[in-house]
Enzyme design. Structure first.
Site, PDB file in Angstrom:
ATOM      1  N   LEU A  88     143.184 -83.273 -33.243  1.00 51.29           N
ATOM      2  CA  LEU A  88     143.962 -82.118 -33.693  1.00 51.29           C
ATOM      3  C   LEU A  88     143.353 -81.399 -34.899  1.00 51.29           C
ATOM      4  CD1 LEU A  88     147.524 -83.630 -33.171  1.00 51.29           C
ATOM      5  CD2 LEU A  88     146.199 -82.178 -31.622  1.00 51.29           C
ATOM      6  N   CYS A  89     142.120 -81.746 -35.252  1.00 52.71           N
ATOM      7  CA  CYS A  89     141.429 -81.053 -36.351  1.00 52.71           C
ATOM      8  C   CYS A  89     140.925 -79.692 -35.890  1.00 52.71           C
ATOM      9  CB  CYS A  89     140.235 -81.870 -36.834  1.00 52.71           C
ATOM     10  SG  CYS A  89     140.668 -83.203 -37.931  1.00 52.71           S
ATOM     11  N   HIS A  90     141.011 -78.732 -36.785  1.00 51.72           N
ATOM     12  CA  HIS A  90     140.473 -77.403 -36.505  1.00 51.72           C
ATOM     13  C   HIS A  90     138.960 -77.419 -36.670  1.00 51.72           C
ATOM     14  CE1 HIS A  90     144.666 -76.504 -37.521  1.00 51.72           C
ATOM     15  NE2 HIS A  90     144.513 -75.410 -36.798  1.00 51.72           N
ATOM     16  N   MET A 126     139.519 -84.323 -43.820  1.00 51.92           N
ATOM     17  CA  MET A 126     139.097 -85.095 -42.647  1.00 51.92           C
ATOM     18  C   MET A 126     137.582 -85.072 -42.490  1.00 51.92           C
ATOM     19  SD  MET A 126     141.780 -86.508 -41.640  1.00 51.92           S
ATOM     20  CE  MET A 126     141.012 -87.318 -40.251  1.00 51.92           C
ATOM     21  N   GLU A 127     136.963 -83.954 -42.814  1.00 49.63           N
ATOM     22  CA  GLU A 127     135.510 -83.849 -42.724  1.00 49.63           C
ATOM     23  C   GLU A 127     134.844 -84.767 -43.744  1.00 49.63           C
ATOM     24  OE1 GLU A 127     137.202 -80.586 -40.495  1.00 49.63           O
ATOM     25  OE2 GLU A 127     137.684 -81.395 -42.461  1.00 49.63           O
ATOM     26  N   ASP A 141     124.899-100.048 -38.287  1.00 47.45           N
ATOM     27  CA  ASP A 141     124.099-100.018 -37.064  1.00 47.45           C
ATOM     28  C   ASP A 141     122.643-100.370 -37.342  1.00 47.45           C
ATOM     29  OD1 ASP A 141     123.567 -99.424 -34.251  1.00 47.45           O
ATOM     30  OD2 ASP A 141     122.541 -97.644 -35.025  1.00 47.45           O
TER      31      ASP A 141
END
EC number: 4.6.1.17
Length: 175
Positions: A88-90, A126-127, A141
């Site tokens: 739901l992030c733009h 969020m970014e 990793d």
């Protein structure tokens, strides 16, 4: 089709959660009426590991190459692709992404901090969080062949600036 008042009334119904409509269905928040402002978010996290693994990173002797350099590129790429990962992030036109790593020899840890900026109608927390997490996952990793027990922790927003809600700074230092 919903009206312009549905966002504010759905917030009241859903206890402040903005990604649900009045019926409890997930939706992308309407930011159309919001002002474009300079928005900044800074996030951080860390990954702890065995002393020998830390030494490989610190001395640049990891088999897969420059662990920190590759993690930095991955973290920047992740910030740019956040809307592809979080449903739901733009999608945002980011104007700046910086990622810094600090080697903490005493705790055999690598600390990551990301700052993300845009001029837009919604924030970039969020970014910044995605950037940090992917940077740390990349370290995992690249080093998992010698240390599968690495632990990522303390991923959090440190501060945000801009928008209607203004500035916010974390009051709890997670160390």
């Amino acid at each position: 089709m919903t009206n312009k008042n549905s966002t504010s009334s759905s917030i009241e119904v859903n206890g402040g959660l903005t990604h649900f409509d009045q019926g409890g269905q997930a939706h992308m928040v309407d930011v159309g009426d919001k002002d474009s402002t300079h928005r900044i978010a800074r996030a951080a996290g860390k990954i702890r590991m065995q002393a020998a693994t830390f030494a490989l990173i610190q001395n640049g002797h990891a088999k897969k190459g420059d662990v920190i350099g590759i993690a930095r590129i991955a973290a920047i790429m992740a910030a740019k692709r956040t809307s592809d990962l979080i449903p739901l992030c733009h999608p945002l036109a980011l104007t700046r992404v910086t990622v810094d790593f600090e080697l903490d020899a005493e705790n055999h840890a690598v600390l990551c901090q990301a700052q993300v900026e845009t001029y837009g109608k919604t924030g970039v927390e969020m970014e910044a969080l995605t950037s940090v997490q992917i940077g740390l996952l990349t370290i995992y990793d690249m080093c998992k062949a010698v240390d599968r027990g690495m632990v990522m922790s303390d991923i959090r927003v440190l501060e945000k600036h801009g928008g209607k809600s203004g500035d916010w700074t974390a009051v709890i230092d997670a160390g």
